[in-house]
Design an enzyme around this catalytic site. Structure first.
Site, PDB file in Angstrom:
ATOM      1  CB  CYS A 273      -0.912   0.014   1.218  1.00  0.00           C
ATOM      2  SG  CYS A 273      -2.016   1.446   1.265  1.00  0.00           S
TER       3      CYS A 273
ATOM      4  CD  GLU B  17      -0.942  -2.151  -5.276  1.00  0.00           C
ATOM      5  OE1 GLU B  17       0.056  -1.732  -5.930  1.00  0.00           O
ATOM      6  OE2 GLU B  17      -0.961  -2.247  -4.036  1.00  0.00           O
TER       7      GLU B  17
END
Length: 217
Positions: free
Chosen positions: A2, A102
């Site tokens: 992340c 992402e």
């Protein structure tokens, strides 16, 4: 992993969701490592929200420059890794977001996607924090814990951030909970409704920070 997320939800909505006072913050559509991020931690005086620098600097670190290398911590190894072990047992936190990004590799390209849960619900990432001091300088910093991907994330990446629901949040923040197996049981892939869609490559640049980044492409 992340490495970017968003937070632009009104503080009032976050306060209603978490049941605690939230300090004012500037909306961000591209939160990046090294920035101060809205977090929740608990101590003997209760649970409170504040800001932690994203990129963990362990209390024993000789150099604060280690922070950018520790923006994430793998759930499988945090109970053993020196950088995370102490915080795993004593300094757990939540990091507040409302979506995250992402990058999916397609051939030689990486294309960014925005991921939301439910009806763009508030997200609470499981995190760890620590306090580093050097003379009068003090840095309170944090890392976001990652785990294996769920079915949605599997198409994008081989890791995803740990997202805690209401019940798990309470256990995670409870300083009386020290059983590693109980804590590890919380660090699993998110199983609720989750959606992902492709967004502009402008998000690659952390200096780009506007609502246009949310638009699908």
């Amino acid at each position: 992993m992340c490495g970017r997320f968003t937070l632009f939800t009104r503080p009032e909505k976050i306060m209603e969701e978490l049941g605690i006072q939230i300090p004012l913050f500037d909306p961000s559509y591209n939160v990046a490592p090294s920035q101060n991020i809205l977090s929740v931690a608990a101590n003997s005086n209760g649970t409170r929200a504040g800001f932690l620098k994203w990129g963990l600097v362990p209390s024993w670190a000789k150099d604060k420059k280690i922070g950018p290398k520790l923006i994430n911590a793998r759930a499988e190894t945090i109970a053993e890794k020196p950088a995370f072990k102490s915080s795993f047992y004593r300094r757990r936190c939540l990091i507040i977001a409302d979506s995250f990004y992402e990058w999916k590799r397609t051939g030689n390209e990486k294309r960014p996607y925005r991921i939301v849960i439910g009806d763009e619900d508030i997200i609470t990432f499981a995190g760890l924090w620590d306090r580093w001091t050097d003379g009068e300088e003090q840095i309170n910093s944090c890392t976001i814990i990652t785990t294996h991907p769920n079915q949605t994330m599997l198409t994008l990446h081989d890791r995803m951030p740990v997202i805690l629901d209401k019940k798990s949040r309470e256990v995670w923040l409870d300083s009386n909970v020290e059983d590693p197996s109980q804590l590890q049981s919380l660090l699993t892939p998110f199983q609720g409704e989750m959606n992902a869609y492709q967004v502009s490559r402008a998000v690659n640049n952390p200096r780009q920070n506007n609502v246009q980044l949310l638009r699908p492409v």
